[in-house]
Design a protein around this motif. Sequence first.
Motif, PDB file in Angstrom:
ATOM      1  N   THR A   1       3.353  -0.072  -6.172  1.00 15.65           N
ATOM      2  CA  THR A   1       2.873  -0.210  -5.111  1.00 15.65           C
ATOM      3  C   THR A   1       1.481  -0.380  -6.099  1.00 15.65           C
ATOM      4  O   THR A   1       0.984  -0.512  -6.708  1.00 15.65           O
ATOM      5  N   ALA A   2       0.398  -0.859  -4.711  1.00  8.64           N
ATOM      6  CA  ALA A   2      -0.880  -1.232  -4.999  1.00  8.64           C
ATOM      7  C   ALA A   2      -1.354  -0.235  -5.866  1.00  8.64           C
ATOM      8  O   ALA A   2      -1.401   0.523  -5.300  1.00  8.64           O
ATOM      9  N   GLY A   3      -2.302  -0.584  -6.726  1.00 10.84           N
ATOM     10  CA  GLY A   3      -3.247   1.198  -7.643  1.00 10.84           C
ATOM     11  C   GLY A   3      -2.920   1.210  -7.965  1.00 10.84           C
ATOM     12  O   GLY A   3      -1.738   1.514  -8.202  1.00 10.84           O
ATOM     13  N   GLY A   4      -3.618   1.748  -9.414  1.00  9.46           N
ATOM     14  CA  GLY A   4      -3.003   2.660 -10.371  1.00  9.46           C
ATOM     15  C   GLY A   4      -3.279   3.917  -9.954  1.00  9.46           C
ATOM     16  O   GLY A   4      -3.576   4.859 -10.829  1.00  9.46           O
ATOM     17  N   TRP A   5      -2.621   4.839  -9.058  1.00 16.24           N
ATOM     18  CA  TRP A   5      -2.145   5.826  -8.247  1.00 16.24           C
ATOM     19  C   TRP A   5      -1.233   6.465  -8.909  1.00 16.24           C
ATOM     20  O   TRP A   5      -0.418   5.968  -9.749  1.00 16.24           O
ATOM     21  N   ILE A   6      -1.598   8.598  -8.886  1.00 15.86           N
ATOM     22  CA  ILE A   6      -0.481   8.752  -9.820  1.00 15.86           C
ATOM     23  C   ILE A   6       0.034   9.511  -8.667  1.00 15.86           C
ATOM     24  O   ILE A   6       1.128   9.376  -8.828  1.00 15.86           O
ATOM     25  N   ALA A   7      -0.738  10.784  -8.422  1.00 16.55           N
ATOM     26  CA  ALA A   7      -0.259  11.348  -6.818  1.00 16.55           C
ATOM     27  C   ALA A   7      -0.634  12.107  -6.305  1.00 16.55           C
ATOM     28  O   ALA A   7      -1.878  11.971  -6.842  1.00 16.55           O
ATOM     29  N   TYR A   8       0.093  12.716  -5.212  1.00 16.47           N
ATOM     30  CA  TYR A   8      -1.758  12.759  -3.922  1.00 16.47           C
ATOM     31  C   TYR A   8      -0.927  13.923  -2.739  1.00 16.47           C
ATOM     32  O   TYR A   8       0.095  13.705  -2.659  1.00 16.47           O
ATOM     33  N   ALA A   9      -2.088  14.648  -2.766  1.00 18.30           N
ATOM     34  CA  ALA A   9      -1.226  15.240  -1.436  1.00 18.30           C
ATOM     35  C   ALA A   9      -1.632  15.945  -0.729  1.00 18.30           C
ATOM     36  O   ALA A   9      -3.378  15.721  -0.793  1.00 18.30           O
TER      37      ALA A   9
ATOM     38  N   ASP B   1       0.725  -0.598   0.331  1.00 18.33           N
ATOM     39  CA  ASP B   1      -0.022   0.171  -0.475  1.00 18.33           C
ATOM     40  C   ASP B   1       1.002   1.143  -0.187  1.00 18.33           C
ATOM     41  O   ASP B   1       1.744   1.463   0.845  1.00 18.33           O
ATOM     42  N   ARG B   2       0.635   1.700  -1.077  1.00 12.28           N
ATOM     43  CA  ARG B   2       1.443   3.346  -0.207  1.00 12.28           C
ATOM     44  C   ARG B   2       1.495   4.003   0.260  1.00 12.28           C
ATOM     45  O   ARG B   2       2.223   4.907   0.812  1.00 12.28           O
ATOM     46  N   ARG B   3       0.284   3.748   0.850  1.00 14.01           N
ATOM     47  CA  ARG B   3       0.541   4.700   2.437  1.00 14.01           C
ATOM     48  C   ARG B   3       1.103   4.072   3.454  1.00 14.01           C
ATOM     49  O   ARG B   3       2.520   5.314   3.934  1.00 14.01           O
ATOM     50  N   ASP B   4       1.835   2.868   3.060  1.00  7.29           N
ATOM     51  CA  ASP B   4       2.199   2.419   4.198  1.00  7.29           C
ATOM     52  C   ASP B   4       4.426   2.764   3.701  1.00  7.29           C
ATOM     53  O   ASP B   4       4.571   3.417   4.424  1.00  7.29           O
ATOM     54  N   ILE B   5       4.551   2.491   2.372  1.00  3.32           N
ATOM     55  CA  ILE B   5       5.750   3.499   1.851  1.00  3.32           C
ATOM     56  C   ILE B   5       6.403   4.848   2.287  1.00  3.32           C
ATOM     57  O   ILE B   5       7.443   5.432   2.545  1.00  3.32           O
ATOM     58  N   GLU B   6       5.030   5.229   2.439  1.00  3.86           N
ATOM     59  CA  GLU B   6       5.005   6.976   2.430  1.00  3.86           C
ATOM     60  C   GLU B   6       5.015   7.372   4.103  1.00  3.86           C
ATOM     61  O   GLU B   6       5.800   8.048   4.161  1.00  3.86           O
ATOM     62  N   LEU B   7       4.536   6.425   4.527  1.00  2.00           N
ATOM     63  CA  LEU B   7       5.081   6.886   5.629  1.00  2.00           C
ATOM     64  C   LEU B   7       6.405   6.345   6.860  1.00  2.00           C
ATOM     65  O   LEU B   7       6.752   7.322   7.614  1.00  2.00           O
ATOM     66  N   ALA B   8       6.422   4.880   6.270  1.00  2.00           N
ATOM     67  CA  ALA B   8       7.974   4.701   6.090  1.00  2.00           C
ATOM     68  C   ALA B   8       9.089   5.984   6.280  1.00  2.00           C
ATOM     69  O   ALA B   8       9.593   5.720   7.320  1.00  2.00           O
ATOM     70  N   ALA B   9       8.575   6.233   5.098  1.00  2.00           N
ATOM     71  CA  ALA B   9       9.783   7.284   4.277  1.00  2.00           C
ATOM     72  C   ALA B   9       9.455   8.778   5.156  1.00  2.00           C
ATOM     73  O   ALA B   9      11.072   9.278   5.200  1.00  2.00           O
ATOM     74  N   PHE B  10       8.440   8.923   5.266  1.00  2.00           N
ATOM     75  CA  PHE B  10       8.468  10.325   6.194  1.00  2.00           C
ATOM     76  C   PHE B  10       8.814  10.217   7.447  1.00  2.00           C
ATOM     77  O   PHE B  10       9.889  10.760   7.785  1.00  2.00           O
TER      78      PHE B  10
ATOM     79  N   ASN C   1       4.042   8.329  -7.997  1.00  2.00           N
ATOM     80  CA  ASN C   1       3.998   6.942  -8.187  1.00  2.00           C
ATOM     81  C   ASN C   1       4.839   7.538  -9.572  1.00  2.00           C
ATOM     82  O   ASN C   1       4.777   7.748 -10.284  1.00  2.00           O
ATOM     83  N   ASN C   2       6.264   6.695  -9.385  1.00  2.00           N
ATOM     84  CA  ASN C   2       7.430   6.404 -10.238  1.00  2.00           C
ATOM     85  C   ASN C   2       7.352   7.500 -11.441  1.00  2.00           C
ATOM     86  O   ASN C   2       7.865   8.563 -10.716  1.00  2.00           O
ATOM     87  N   ASN C   3       7.165   6.862 -12.364  1.00  2.00           N
ATOM     88  CA  ASN C   3       7.191   8.429 -13.595  1.00  2.00           C
ATOM     89  C   ASN C   3       6.596   9.516 -13.419  1.00  2.00           C
ATOM     90  O   ASN C   3       7.426  10.954 -13.942  1.00  2.00           O
ATOM     91  N   TRP C   4       5.748  10.104 -12.653  1.00  2.00           N
ATOM     92  CA  TRP C   4       4.640  11.008 -12.265  1.00  2.00           C
ATOM     93  C   TRP C   4       5.755  11.532 -11.354  1.00  2.00           C
ATOM     94  O   TRP C   4       5.438  13.097 -10.976  1.00  2.00           O
ATOM     95  N   SER C   5       7.116  11.256 -10.642  1.00  2.00           N
ATOM     96  CA  SER C   5       8.497  12.315 -10.456  1.00  2.00           C
ATOM     97  C   SER C   5       8.399  13.099 -11.352  1.00  2.00           C
ATOM     98  O   SER C   5       9.282  13.915 -10.801  1.00  2.00           O
TER      99      SER C   5
END
Length: 218
Positions: A103-111, A62-71, A121-125
């Motif tokens: 990461t799971a899901g077809g997400w692009i970016a969020y804030a 889950d992207r949120r898990d990666i986000e929280l770990a990095a944060f 997410n990936n190339n959207w960086s």
Amino acid sequence: DQLRANVFGGADDNGDNVDNVNLLERYDSCSYGKATFEAFEGKGVVNGVIAIKVTGAADGTDRRDIELAAFNELKAMFPDDIKASPWSSDSDTYIMLMIPPGTAGGWIAYAYANGKVSVYNNNWSRSVSAHMHELGHNLGLAHSGEGTNDYGDTSGMMGASYNKDDSPEMCFNAAKSWQLGWYHDRAATAEPTSVHKLVGIADYKNSNLDADHKVILK
């Protein structure tokens, strides 16, 4: 280096710009110098960029898990600059997390609205429009929709984003520009009997115009 250039711009060994259209340039240009950002400085940070290692793989996570770990890793490294949670506004430091593919899901970016964290997410960086859009959320902007499509307004950067490095070179629509207050000295509230001279944002700094010329009417 490419991610750094996409956000902060930069120059090659000859001193030539390697990415003229980048996040800092877009906000500086659109705001006529009123919204400027600078690269964070700290141990291990090179011109605003640092690679963070977290436990576990991105694949299927889950992207949120990666986000929280990095944060949390960043917060441990820089406790004086990064505080509370990803959605907190209690900091002067904006964080852009560039997540690897898988990461799971077809997400692009969020804030987080009025927060300090945006996630890509990936190339959207590398997408300057996604960067502008998500940082816009951090600054308190909502989406610019049209009809039933929350992203339907293509006249500014709070509508759809584009999976392109350097385009489109757009700013924000009139409603968002009013909210940001960048052109307040050439903005006016229209009354039923009022008469105004309306020009485009590109003429905001035109020295040949008088004070009656406005770039935004509400």
